[in-house]
Design a protein around this motif. Structure first.
Motif, short mmCIF file in Angstrom:
data_model
loop_
_atom_site.label_atom_id
_atom_site.label_comp_id
_atom_site.label_asym_id
_atom_site.label_seq_id
_atom_site.Cartn_x
_atom_site.Cartn_y
_atom_site.Cartn_z
N LEU A 244 -5.01 13.00 -6.69
CA LEU A 244 -4.09 12.17 -7.47
C LEU A 244 -2.82 11.85 -6.68
O LEU A 244 -2.34 12.66 -5.89
CB LEU A 244 -3.69 12.90 -8.76
CG LEU A 244 -4.70 12.97 -9.89
CD1 LEU A 244 -4.10 13.72 -11.07
CD2 LEU A 244 -5.13 11.57 -10.34
N HIS A 245 -2.30 10.67 -6.93
CA HIS A 245 -0.96 10.28 -6.45
C HIS A 245 -0.82 10.39 -4.94
O HIS A 245 0.21 10.84 -4.43
CB HIS A 245 0.12 11.11 -7.14
CG HIS A 245 -0.07 11.25 -8.61
ND1 HIS A 245 -0.20 10.16 -9.45
CD2 HIS A 245 -0.18 12.35 -9.41
CE1 HIS A 245 -0.37 10.58 -10.70
NE2 HIS A 245 -0.36 11.89 -10.70
N LYS A 246 -1.86 10.02 -4.21
CA LYS A 246 -1.77 10.05 -2.75
C LYS A 246 -0.65 9.11 -2.28
O LYS A 246 -0.44 8.05 -2.85
CB LYS A 246 -3.11 9.65 -2.14
CG LYS A 246 -4.20 10.69 -2.30
CD LYS A 246 -5.48 10.28 -1.59
CE LYS A 246 -6.55 11.34 -1.71
NZ LYS A 246 -7.81 10.98 -1.01
N GLY A 247 0.05 9.55 -1.25
CA GLY A 247 1.17 8.77 -0.74
C GLY A 247 2.48 9.07 -1.41
O GLY A 247 3.53 8.55 -1.00
N GLU A 248 2.45 9.92 -2.45
CA GLU A 248 3.67 10.23 -3.19
C GLU A 248 4.14 11.66 -2.90
O GLU A 248 3.38 12.50 -2.40
CB GLU A 248 3.45 10.05 -4.68
CG GLU A 248 3.14 8.61 -5.06
CD GLU A 248 3.02 8.41 -6.57
OE1 GLU A 248 3.19 7.27 -7.03
OE2 GLU A 248 2.77 9.40 -7.29
N LYS A 249 5.38 11.91 -3.24
CA LYS A 249 5.98 13.22 -3.05
C LYS A 249 5.88 13.99 -4.37
O LYS A 249 6.41 13.57 -5.39
CB LYS A 249 7.45 13.08 -2.64
CG LYS A 249 8.11 14.39 -2.28
CD LYS A 249 9.58 14.19 -1.94
CE LYS A 249 9.73 13.33 -0.71
NZ LYS A 249 11.16 13.28 -0.29
N ARG A 250 5.17 15.14 -4.33
CA ARG A 250 4.87 15.88 -5.55
C ARG A 250 5.44 17.29 -5.47
O ARG A 250 5.21 18.00 -4.49
CB ARG A 250 3.34 15.94 -5.73
CG ARG A 250 2.69 14.62 -6.06
CD ARG A 250 1.28 14.51 -5.48
NE ARG A 250 1.30 14.22 -4.05
CZ ARG A 250 0.23 14.20 -3.28
NH1 ARG A 250 -0.96 14.49 -3.80
NH2 ARG A 250 0.32 13.93 -2.00
N LEU A 251 6.15 17.70 -6.50
CA LEU A 251 6.68 19.05 -6.63
C LEU A 251 5.82 19.79 -7.66
O LEU A 251 5.74 19.38 -8.81
CB LEU A 251 8.14 19.02 -7.07
CG LEU A 251 8.82 20.35 -7.44
CD1 LEU A 251 8.72 21.36 -6.30
CD2 LEU A 251 10.28 20.10 -7.81
N VAL A 252 5.18 20.88 -7.22
CA VAL A 252 4.27 21.63 -8.08
C VAL A 252 4.91 22.97 -8.42
O VAL A 252 5.23 23.76 -7.52
CB VAL A 252 2.91 21.86 -7.40
CG1 VAL A 252 1.96 22.59 -8.34
CG2 VAL A 252 2.31 20.53 -6.96
N GLY A 314 15.19 15.81 -2.19
CA GLY A 314 14.93 14.39 -2.05
C GLY A 314 14.44 13.75 -3.33
O GLY A 314 14.38 14.37 -4.39
N ASP A 315 14.07 12.48 -3.21
CA ASP A 315 13.59 11.73 -4.38
C ASP A 315 12.13 12.08 -4.65
O ASP A 315 11.25 11.82 -3.83
CB ASP A 315 13.72 10.23 -4.12
CG ASP A 315 15.16 9.77 -4.13
OD1 ASP A 315 15.93 10.33 -4.92
OD2 ASP A 315 15.50 8.86 -3.34
N LEU A 316 11.90 12.65 -5.82
CA LEU A 316 10.55 13.06 -6.18
C LEU A 316 9.82 11.93 -6.91
O LEU A 316 10.43 11.17 -7.67
CB LEU A 316 10.59 14.27 -7.11
CG LEU A 316 11.01 15.60 -6.48
CD1 LEU A 316 11.15 16.65 -7.58
CD2 LEU A 316 9.99 16.05 -5.46
N ASP A 317 8.53 11.86 -6.68
CA ASP A 317 7.69 10.94 -7.44
C ASP A 317 7.05 11.63 -8.64
O ASP A 317 6.98 11.05 -9.73
CB ASP A 317 6.59 10.37 -6.54
CG ASP A 317 7.14 9.52 -5.42
OD1 ASP A 317 7.81 8.52 -5.73
OD2 ASP A 317 6.93 9.86 -4.25
N THR A 338 12.46 14.49 -11.79
CA THR A 338 11.89 13.17 -11.53
C THR A 338 12.75 12.10 -12.20
O THR A 338 13.64 12.40 -13.00
CB THR A 338 10.46 13.07 -12.07
OG1 THR A 338 10.48 13.28 -13.49
CG2 THR A 338 9.56 14.11 -11.44
N GLY A 339 12.44 10.85 -11.88
CA GLY A 339 13.11 9.72 -12.54
C GLY A 339 14.53 9.50 -12.09
O GLY A 339 15.29 8.81 -12.77
#
Length: 705
Positions: A244-252, A314-317, A338-339
């Motif tokens: 999911l969400h390839k290319g995006e910055k994800r915080l888990v 940084g800016d999270l997606d 986010t947002g």
């Protein structure tokens, strides 16, 4: 004159021309008057709502207008990393009016501390533990550093209030008030708290100055996108994240250091660029990971709640939650990451790996949708911290002497630790003298020989922490410290027969080459060996309100606006079929293939005490759960009602307290009776027990396939 016009002209200029802001946010506008008027306050706004600026702009104005000398303001935060992150921003704001900011915590170098002692900054960033270390250090002249103090800002105040760190913070603030010789303005900042009035009253302590809650209506934001999924295992979660969400910055977020490590390893095996952040990683290792994540794009950072508190990565997606946080407040902090970028929206994806965590997530999201936020409730009866504060005060006042009659005056009136705890001051002082931990010479107190032997010299710094931590060892690859892990993590690595010892840390496997137990150093090298890691920690108690929300979900309550995947819909149907008859405000005995379960929906604390009343009706004494208590076959509603209607016996409460042995600071010197009283009061949830005891009891059958 508008409130904005009350700010220093230079600050007004830089807000418009340097920061490029067309206007202040609502909280920033409404906070100017109370700060400049010297009022205590709790300032509330969603994550990224500008709380730091709401406090700092008027505080900087006050310093400039009144000509306060340094150190005039202390800015406290619960994490060193948060302070490190704030420093550049506050340096910029201070430069607007020619003021200086300094950073002092456990990682600050001796040379930097010496520089600040010689030339104190106007604003000092620190933690409560480092603040107390300054007070007790012979290298720090408190009468030189703190006499000009006027204001204390407490960031993420809710994170302090809900734990013993909050009581410790209050005690240190009272001691600072004593040193400064004036009432200190106290400003608490928080994004999420359900009881701001009580929190403000708790925070202001002995002060009688005016106080105010600043909580203007939040800016209207787009409806957040929240999705609930059921994936069954951590490996499945890794697979979903990788696709999911390839290319995006994800915080888990994962609420366990062990599972953070396991998920990071699984993601890397799927060729996902993955970084790791949790409290057991070395400072440099964690910082490198967070910095790399902040600068990258197509990547994932897996973290515990340490990244919940606004540290800039940084800016999270996307925010992804594995299983569920235990509180709505925690979820609000996380989705608020986010947002923040123009054109983006707040979002969260829940990937649950068990039926229990799925129900917890569903119940929590229902509470969130209703607007509920938990109160920040300090732990009851912090009498054990009297010992910690007494020993700290003997060190702080070693030059002039601490009076055996007057030492409690340092903790304020009303006392910082509460009136009930302070009633233990006399008996505790006598007890500590009897066992050699406190020495009294003509009414002047000092650390006794046993205190010197146990925590003396360099170990006195252990007094500044109210945490009870496992013994740690340093894990090093060459000269680089990868992190610090409990002894149990090392011994566990040797427990698997037929396999060389290996350790999982930072999302990578490390072969253990050498252990120096005397210096507490473990030397490792990279390996492809199968590895694991073990950290301490137990089941997370859930609140009565959350468990009741789970009952409502099982009954069929709506989860709008949450989106449920097809897997989640199926998991919910399975749970509703297995736990029949759920209803908020009622309990139900569910019988079927398994042993009968009495679903109280009351939370772990209440269930522990209720189970103690059911000794004769249940043989699975070790079972612990937030939602239910296992019963023996054939138990009737009448038997259950009769048993829970009885008061819990004192010996059963004592047995309950014994399960939390070792949880209190300096427990080794506390009287046994006091330990039991503290733990019983903290482990009980009397209000929820009373509700369950009065609730109707239903019965339900689950069909056996």
């Amino acid at each position: 004159m508008s409130d904005f016009d009350r700010l220093h002209p230079s600050i007004r200029h830089h807000i418009v021309n340097t920061l490029g802001w067309p206007r202040l946010r609502p909280l920033q506008e409404h906070s100017i008057a109370p700060v400049l008027d010297g009022e205590h306050g709790i300032f509330l706004a969603p994550t990224a709502g500008g709380k730091t600026e709401a406090a700092m702009f008027p505080v900087l104005t006050a310093i400039a207008h009144h000509g306060w000398k340094p150190v005039s303001v202390i800015y406290l935060a619960p994490l060193r990393a948060l302070l490190n992150n704030l420093l550049p921003r506050l340096e910029l704001y201070c430069s607007f009016v020619g003021l200086r900011v300094g950073l002092w915590h456990g990682d600050t170098s001796p040379s930097e501390r010496a520089r600040m002692m010689a030339e104190p900054p106007d604003i000092l960033l620190t933690t409560p533990e480092s603040l107390e270390a300054m007070l007790i250090s012979r290298r720090v002249d408190q009468d030189w550093l703190f006499p000009n103090l006027h204001t204390v800002i407490i960031d993420e105040v809710h994170a302090f209030a809900g734990a013993d760190r909050g009581w410790h913070l209050k005690a240190v603030l009272e001691r600072l008030t004593h040193v400064a010789g004036r009432d200190l303005q106290r400003i608490g900042l928080s994004a999420t708290v359900g009881n701001p009035e009580e929190l403000l009253e708790w925070l202001t302590g002995s002060s009688t100055a005016p106080r105010r809650i600043v909580n203007p209506p939040a800016e209207v934001l787009a409806e957040p996108e929240v999705t609930l999924d059921y994936v069954g295992t951590l490996d499945n979660a890794a697979t979903v994240i990788s696709r999911l969400h390839k290319g995006e910055k994800r915080l888990v977020f994962v609420d366990s250091r062990k599972r953070v490590e396991e998920l990071a390893l699984a993601l890397r095996a799927l060729d996902v660029t993955t970084y790791v952040s949790h409290g057991s990683l070395g400072r440099d290792e964690r910082h490198r990971s967070e910095q790399a994540f902040a600068e990258a794009t197509n990547c994932v950072i897996v973290a515990t709640s340490t990244l919940e508190l606004g540290i800039d990565v940084g800016d999270l997606d996307r925010v992804i939650q594995i299983d569920s946080p235990p509180t709505v407040a925690g979820f609000l902090q996380r989705i608020g990451r986010t947002g923040r970028r123009a054109g983006s929206s707040r979002n969260a994806l829940f990937l649950t790996t068990s039926h229990e965590s799925f129900l917890t997530a569903a119940g929590l999201l229902r509470l969130w949708a209703s607007g509920y936020v938990e109160p920040a409730t300090p732990p009851e009866f912090p009498a054990h911290l009297l010992v910690q504060q007494l020993l700290a005060l003997t060190l702080q006042e070693s030059a002039l002497g601490l009076g055996s009659v007057t030492w409690t005056e340092w903790l304020g009136d009303p006392p910082a630790l509460g009136q009930e705890a302070m009633e233990q001051a006399g008996p505790l002082l006598q007890h500590l003298q009897n066992i050699g931990w406190i020495h009294s010479d003509e009414g002047v107190l000092s650390p006794g020989p046993e205190a010197e032997r146990s925590i003396g010299k360099r170990h006195f710094l252990e007094l500044t922490s109210v945490f009870v931590a496992d013994p740690l060892v340093s894990v090093r690859h060459g000269r680089v410290e990868l992190g610090q892990v409990p002894d149990i993590a090392i011994t566990a690595a040797f427990s698997v027969k037929g396999r060389p010892p290996a350790l999982l840390l930072g999302g990578r496997s490390w072969k253990i080459n050498d252990i120096d137990w005397k210096r507490r150093i473990v030397r490792v090298e990279p390996t492809d060996l199968q590895s694991s890691v073990r950290f301490s920690g137990g089941a997370q108690p859930l609140s009565y309100e959350l468990c009741q929300s789970i009952a409502a979900v099982l009954e069929g309550a709506s989860l709008e606006p949450v989106t449920l995947t097809a897997r989640a819909v199926e998991a919910l149907a399975d749970a509703q079929g297995e736990i029949r008859g759920a209803h908020p405000g009622r309990t139900v005995i569910v019988s079927g293939e398994k042993s009968p379960r009495w679903y109280t929906f009351a939370g772990l604390k209440a269930n522990l005490e209720l189970a103690a009343r059911l000794t004769g009706l249940r043989s699975q004494a070790g079972q612990k759960d937030n939602l239910y208590i296992t019963l023996d076959e054939g138990v009737t509603k009448e038997q259950l009602r009769a048993a829970i209607s009885q008061e819990t016996l004192p010996e059963e409460l004592e047995a309950l307290a014994a399960t939390a042995s070792g949880a209190l600071k300096l427990e080794q010197v506390l009287p046994e009776a006091l330990i039991t009283e503290i733990m019983v009061r903290r482990l009980r949830d009397a209000a929820s027990v009373t509700k369950v005891a009065a609730a109707p009891i239903d019965t339900a059958e689950v069909a056996v396939d």
